[in-house]
Design an enzyme around this catalytic site. Structure first.
Site, mmCIF file in Angstrom:
data_model
loop_
_atom_site.group_PDB
_atom_site.id
_atom_site.type_symbol
_atom_site.label_atom_id
_atom_site.label_comp_id
_atom_site.label_asym_id
_atom_site.label_seq_id
_atom_site.Cartn_x
_atom_site.Cartn_y
_atom_site.Cartn_z
ATOM 1 N N GLU B 60 41.902 -14.398 38.964
ATOM 2 C CA GLU B 60 41.085 -13.214 39.242
ATOM 3 C C GLU B 60 41.903 -11.938 39.326
ATOM 4 O O GLU B 60 41.433 -10.862 38.945
ATOM 5 C CB GLU B 60 40.293 -13.402 40.539
ATOM 6 C CG GLU B 60 39.138 -14.393 40.431
ATOM 7 C CD GLU B 60 39.570 -15.846 40.467
ATOM 8 O OE1 GLU B 60 40.759 -16.111 40.739
ATOM 9 O OE2 GLU B 60 38.722 -16.723 40.232
ATOM 10 N N HIS B 129 30.848 -19.885 48.460
ATOM 11 C CA HIS B 129 29.917 -19.521 47.393
ATOM 12 C C HIS B 129 28.718 -18.750 47.926
ATOM 13 O O HIS B 129 27.758 -18.537 47.197
ATOM 14 C CB HIS B 129 29.411 -20.773 46.663
ATOM 15 C CG HIS B 129 30.443 -21.439 45.800
ATOM 16 N ND1 HIS B 129 31.528 -22.092 46.310
ATOM 17 C CD2 HIS B 129 30.552 -21.547 44.451
ATOM 18 C CE1 HIS B 129 32.256 -22.585 45.310
ATOM 19 N NE2 HIS B 129 31.683 -22.264 44.187
HETATM 20 C C1 LIG Z 1 39.741 -18.568 43.032
HETATM 21 C C2 LIG Z 1 38.624 -19.306 42.408
HETATM 22 N N1 LIG Z 1 38.123 -18.875 41.238
HETATM 23 C C3 LIG Z 1 37.095 -19.522 40.668
HETATM 24 C C4 LIG Z 1 36.555 -20.622 41.243
HETATM 25 C C5 LIG Z 1 35.403 -21.348 40.592
HETATM 26 N N2 LIG Z 1 35.941 -22.618 40.092
HETATM 27 C C6 LIG Z 1 35.845 -23.732 40.834
HETATM 28 S S1 LIG Z 1 36.687 -24.985 40.148
HETATM 29 C C7 LIG Z 1 37.136 -24.073 38.827
HETATM 30 C C8 LIG Z 1 37.975 -24.692 37.778
HETATM 31 C C9 LIG Z 1 39.160 -25.360 38.356
HETATM 32 O O1 LIG Z 1 39.877 -26.008 37.369
HETATM 33 P P1 LIG Z 1 41.118 -26.894 37.728
HETATM 34 O O2 LIG Z 1 42.080 -26.113 38.545
HETATM 35 O O3 LIG Z 1 41.618 -27.459 36.468
HETATM 36 O O4 LIG Z 1 40.531 -28.030 38.678
HETATM 37 P P2 LIG Z 1 39.390 -29.096 38.312
HETATM 38 O O5 LIG Z 1 38.093 -28.461 38.649
HETATM 39 O O6 LIG Z 1 39.498 -29.430 36.880
HETATM 40 O O7 LIG Z 1 39.660 -30.248 39.198
HETATM 41 C C10 LIG Z 1 36.631 -22.787 38.931
HETATM 42 C C11 LIG Z 1 36.821 -21.729 37.927
HETATM 43 C C12 LIG Z 1 37.094 -21.040 42.468
HETATM 44 N N3 LIG Z 1 36.616 -22.116 43.129
HETATM 45 N N4 LIG Z 1 38.124 -20.375 43.009
#
Ligand SMILES: Cc1ncc(C[n+]2csc(CCOP(=O)(O)OP(=O)(O)O)c2C)c(N)n1
Ligand SMILES: [Mg+2]
Lengths: 361, 326
Positions: B60, B129
Site C-alpha cells: 500500500e 475490515h
Molecule cells: C496490508 C493488507 N493489504 C491488503 C490486504 C487484503 N489481503 C488479504 S490477504 C491478501 C493476499 C495475501 O497474499 P499472500 O501474502 O500470498 O498470503 P495468502 O493469502 O496467499 O496466504 C490481501 C491482498 C490485507 N489483509 N492487508
C-alpha cells in the site's frame, strides 16, 4: 581495477525429501521415529478435515469469512521442528499450526463465528493471534527475538507470512533488523503461488522468494512446502542456527492454495482448474500417506481409525462451541479488554449499550 | 437512466473518466483480472488494458507513493486500497507527501490523485475490515476527504474527485455497495467537493450524518415522522474535508436542535467538529444540547457484536427524542 565484480558467494538451496509420488530421497531421509511420523500424518489430516468442516459451516452461514488452508497442511512440519517455548507469530493461513500448538477448535470456531472470546490465547502458549494486515507481523517476531537475545534465552521466534507479504516494506525491514542484530528468527514464507488474484510470478520478478535473504546476508532456503519432511528438516536446521547464535534464516515453502483465498473469493476469475488439478497431484497428505503405507508405518485399518477419531474430535469440538454459544456470551464483553482499566467515558458507553440491550428485550 | 447500485455507479464514473481523459490510470491490489474484491473496477482491464489498470504487488505504501509520483508527472491516478483498514501503510505517503507537495513546492507541483477505499462495518467481515477511521484523513491538512452515501452521489463525487486538483481520499461505504439501487444518468454528472446536501427536509430537528450511517438516520427520520409527528431535517455531509458548515448551521438555526450520527468512534470523531461549528456559529439558536449517536471508543468488535456497536435506528431515535424532550 575499479570496475570489477564483487563476488557474493551465496546460493539458494532447494530441499525436497519426499517427492510427489511418496518416494523418499535415501540420502536426505531424516529417519524420524514412526511415532512422530504418525503424529505428522494425524495433524495434517485433522487440519484438512477441520478446514472442510469450516467451509461447510461457512456455506451454511454458521461462521463468517475465513481463509481455507487446503493444500498447505505440511506447514505443521515447521511447528513440529520447534520447541514449546519457541514463539510462533502467524499470519492468517496457519490454522494447521494453531491446531498443532493446541489451540482448541471450539475457540477457533468462536473466532470465525464472530465472538472476540475466540481470540483468547491460553496461558503458556507462545503464539500471537492471527494477523490480518498482510506483512505487519514479522517485525513482532523480530522484537520477540530481541527480547530473547536480551534475556540470553536460546529460543526461536518463527513467523509465517505469504508470498504476497514479501512485497511489503515491513518484510524487508524485519529481515534487515533480524540480520543486523543476528537474531534467532525464522522467516517462514508460505509461497502458495497466489495473493488473492495476483500470481507469484507477478508479485516479484525474483526467481525465488528465498533469494531475498541474500540482500540481508542470511541463509535463504527454498523447500518443497508440500513435503512435511523437507519443511521439518529445514526448520530444524534453521532453529539450530538460531540457538547457536548464528542468526536468522528465510525459508520459502513452495506450496499451493488449492481452495479459495477466503470464502468471499471466486478463484475462477483468475486461475484455471487445470493449474489446480496439477497441484492436486502434489497433495502433501496423499504422498505422505503413500509413503507411510509403503513403509508399513501406517495400515489400512489405522487410516480408517484415524479418520473416525478425527471425525469425533471435530464433532465434539463443535458441540462444545455450540454449548458456549447456547450458554450465551455477554455482549458487553466488547468493552472488556479495551485497556487494563476502563476509562470513565468507556464506562459510560458500556452503560449505554447495557441499557440498549435491556430495552431490546 | 439505468438503476444502479453503488458498485456499478462507481464503475461507471471510472469508465467514463478513463474514456474522456487518458491521464486517468487505476492502480491497486486485485483491481484488474479480479475486477477488485468488490468488483468496482470490473471489466476495466478488458477495456483499457494493463497500462491503465495496474494489478500491483501487495504494498500500500508503494501504491500511494507511486500515485504521488504519477500525479506530479501529470497523470491522474486513482488508487484503490482494498479495505480502509489497510490504508495506514499508505497514510505516511499521503500525510508526508501527497498533502504537502503543493505548499512545499510553492505551487509548482500538485498531487491530483484519488485514494479510494471501502470502509465501515455491518457486513460480517473479518478483523480490520470494518473500521470507520475517516477522521485520520480529514484531520490532515492538504487532503480532501469525501464519503458518498448513495449510488448517484458516489458516481458524481468520484468524477469530481478525479478532476480535483488536489489529493482526495474517497471512502466508499461498503454496507451501501449493494444495499439499494438508484437511477444514475448516463450523461456526465458531478457534485462539488466541499458541499453537503439536504437528504430530507424538515423543521423540528436537524440530523447530521454521512456515508453508511445515513441509511439508519433516514430510517429513524421516517419513523419519527410516522410515530411522533416529528419532522427531521437530515443533512448528508458528503465531504468531511473541506467541511461545508453552512448548510447544517443554517438548518440548526431553523430547528434549534441537532443530533450527529456516525459509526466512527465518538471521541474526536466528525461529530466533535460538527458540534464545535454549531457552537461557534449557532449557539444562541440552540434549544437543547447537541447530542451524538455514534460508534464507541473501542475497536469495532467481531461481527456478532457489530450491531450492538453500530449506531442503529434505536440509538438514533433515543438521541433525537431526548434532544426534543430537553
Ligand atoms: C496490508 C493488507 N493489504 C491488503 C490486504 C487484503 N489481503 C488479504 S490477504 C491478501 C493476499 C495475501 O497474499 P499472500 O501474502 O500470498 O498470503 P495468502 O493469502 O496467499 O496466504 C490481501 C491482498 C490485507 N489483509 N492487508
Ligand atoms: Mg500467497
Amino acid at each position: 581495477m575499479p570496475n570489477r565484480e564483487i563476488d557474493i558467494a551465496y546460493r539458494v538451496k532447494y530441499l525436497s525429501i519426499l517427492d510427489q509420488e511418496g518416494q523418499i530421497d535415501q540420502e536426505l531421509d531424516p529417519h524420524l521415529p514412526g511415532e512422530l511420523l504418525l503424529k505428522f500424518y494425524r495433524a495434517m489430516v485433522l487440519a484438512r478435515r477441520f478446514d472442510e468442516r469450516m467451509l461447510i459451516l461457512q456455506r451454511q452461514g454458521k461462521i463468517g469469512t475465513f481463509a481455507p488452508i487446503k493444500g498447505q497442511e505440511a506447514q505443521i512440519g515447521a511447528a513440529a521442528a520447534l520447541l514449546p517455548e519457541d514463539w510462533i507469530v502467524p499470519s492468517f493461513r496457519e490454522a494447521p499450526v494453531e491446531l498443532w500448538r493446541g489451540k482448541p477448535m471450539e475457540r477457533m470456531l468462536l473466532y470465525y463465528s464472530g465472538y472476540s472470546e475466540g481470540g483468547r490465547i491460553q496461558e503458556g502458549l507462545n503464539m500471537l493471534p492471527v494477523s490480518v494486515p498482510v506483512g505487519s507481523q514479522m517485525t513482532h517476531a523480530v522484537g520477540i527475538a530481541l527480547g530473547m537475545q536480551y534475556r540470553d534465552q536460546k529460543s526461536v521466534a518463527a513467523t509465517f507470512f505469504g508470498d504476497g507479504a514479501t512485497s511489503q516494506g515491513d518484510f524487508h525491514e524485519a529481515l534487515n533488523f533480524a540480520s543486523v542484530y543476528r537474531l534467532p528468527v525464522i522467516f517462514l514464507c508460505q509461497n502458495n503461488h497466489w495473493a488473492i488474484s495476483l500470481p507469484r510470478s507477478r508479485q516479484t520478478n525474483s526467481a525465488t522468494l528465498a533469494q531475498k535473504a541474500i540482500a540481508y546476508d542470511m541463509p535463504g532456503v527454498q523447500v518443497d512446502g508440500n513435503d512435511v519432511l523437507a519443511v521439518y528438516c529445514a526448520v530444524k536446521e534453521a532453529a539450530k542456527r538460531c540457538r547457536a547464535g548464528d542468526g536468522p534464516t528465510l525459508i520459502e515453502m513452495v506450496t499451493y492454495r488449492l481452495s479459495m483465498h477466503t470464502t468471499a473469493d471466486d478463484p475462477k476469475k483468475y486461475r484455471t482448474e487445470q493449474e489446480v488439478a496439477e497441484w492436486e497431484k502434489r497433495d502433501p497428505i496423499t504422498r505422505f500417506e503413500k509413503y507411510l503405507t509403503e513403509r508399513q508405518i501406517l495400515g489400512e485399518g489405522q487410516i480408517r481409525a484415524t479418520a473416525e477419531e478425527i471425525k469425533t474430535q471435530i464433532a465434539s469440538a463443535e458441540s462444545r462451541w455450540q454449548e458456549i454459544m447456547a450458554k450465551g456470551i455477554d455482549p458487553l464483553d466488547m468493552f472488556d479488554h479495551a485497556y487494563a482499566e476502563l476509562t470513565p467515558s468507556l464506562l459510560d458507553q458500556k452503560e449505554i449499550v447495557a441499557r440498549e440491550l435491556e430495552e431490546k428485550k | 437512466m439505468a438503476k444502479m447500485n453503488m458498485v456499478q455507479a462507481l464503475n461507471l464514473a471510472l469508465r467514463q473518466e478513463m474514456e474522456k481523459d487518458d491521464r486517468v490510470i487505476l492502480l491497486g491490489e486485485d483491481i484488474g483480472v479480479d475486477g477488485g474484491v468488490f468488483r468496482v473496477t470490473d471489466g476495466l482491464l478488458d477495456t483499457f488494458g494493463p497500462k491503465r489498470v495496474l494489478d500491483t504487488p501487495l504494498a500500500e505504501s508503494a501504491i500511494a507513493g507511486c500515485s504521488i509520483g504519477m500525479a506530479v508527472y501529470g497523470l491522474r491516478p486513482v488508487a484503490e486500497i482494498q479495505f480502509s483498514g489497510f490504508s495506514y501503510y499508505a497514510f505516511h505517503q499521503m500525510e508526508a507527501h501527497a498533502s504537502r507537495m503543493r505548499p512545499r513546492s510553492q505551487g509548482r507541483y500538485t498531487v491530483p490523485m484519488v485514494l479510494r477505499a471501502p470502509y465501515g462495518g455491518g457486513v460480517r467481515a473479518l478483523e480490520h475490515h470494518s473500521e470507520s477511521r475517516e477522521i485520520y484523513w480529514a484531520h490532515t491538512p492538504g487532503l480532501k476527504m469525501v464519503i458518498p452515501s448513495t449510488p448517484r452521489l458516489a458516481r458524481a463525487l468520484l468524477v469530481s474527485a478525479i478532476r480535483d486538483p488536489d489529493p482526495v481520499v474517497f471512502y466508499e461505504p461498503k454496507a451501501v455497495y449493494r444495499a439499494f439501487r438508484e437511477e444514475v444518468p448516463e450523461e456526465e454528472e458531478t457534485f462539488p467537493i466541499g458541499k453537503s446536501r439536504v437528504a430530507r427536509p424538515g423543521g423540528d430537528i436537524t440530523l447530521i450524518s454521512y456515508g453508511a450511517s445515513l441509511m439508519p438516520t433516514l430510517e429513524a427520520a421516517t419513523e419519527l415522522s410516522e410515530k411522533d409527528g416529528v419532522e427531521c431535517e437530515v443533512i448528508d455531509l458528503l465531504s468531511l474535508s473541506p467541511l461545508d458548515d453552512q448548510l447544517f448551521v443554517e438548518s440548526v438555526k431553523k430547528t434549534g436542535r441537532a443530533v450527529v450520527v456516525h459509526e466512527a468512534h465518538a471521541t474526536y470523531g466528525a461529530g466533535a467538529e460538527v458540534i464545535a461549528r454549531i457552537v461557534e456559529k449557532a449557539l444562541l439558536y440552540l434549544e437543547a444540547p447537541v447530542s451524538r449517536a455514534t460508534g464507541f471508543d473501542i475497536v469495532i468488535p467481531l461481527y456478532q457484536r457489530e450491531k450492538d456497536y453500530l449506531p442503529g435506528v434505536p440509538r438514533i431515535l433515543k438521541a433525537v427524542r431526548q434532544t426534543l424532550a430537553f
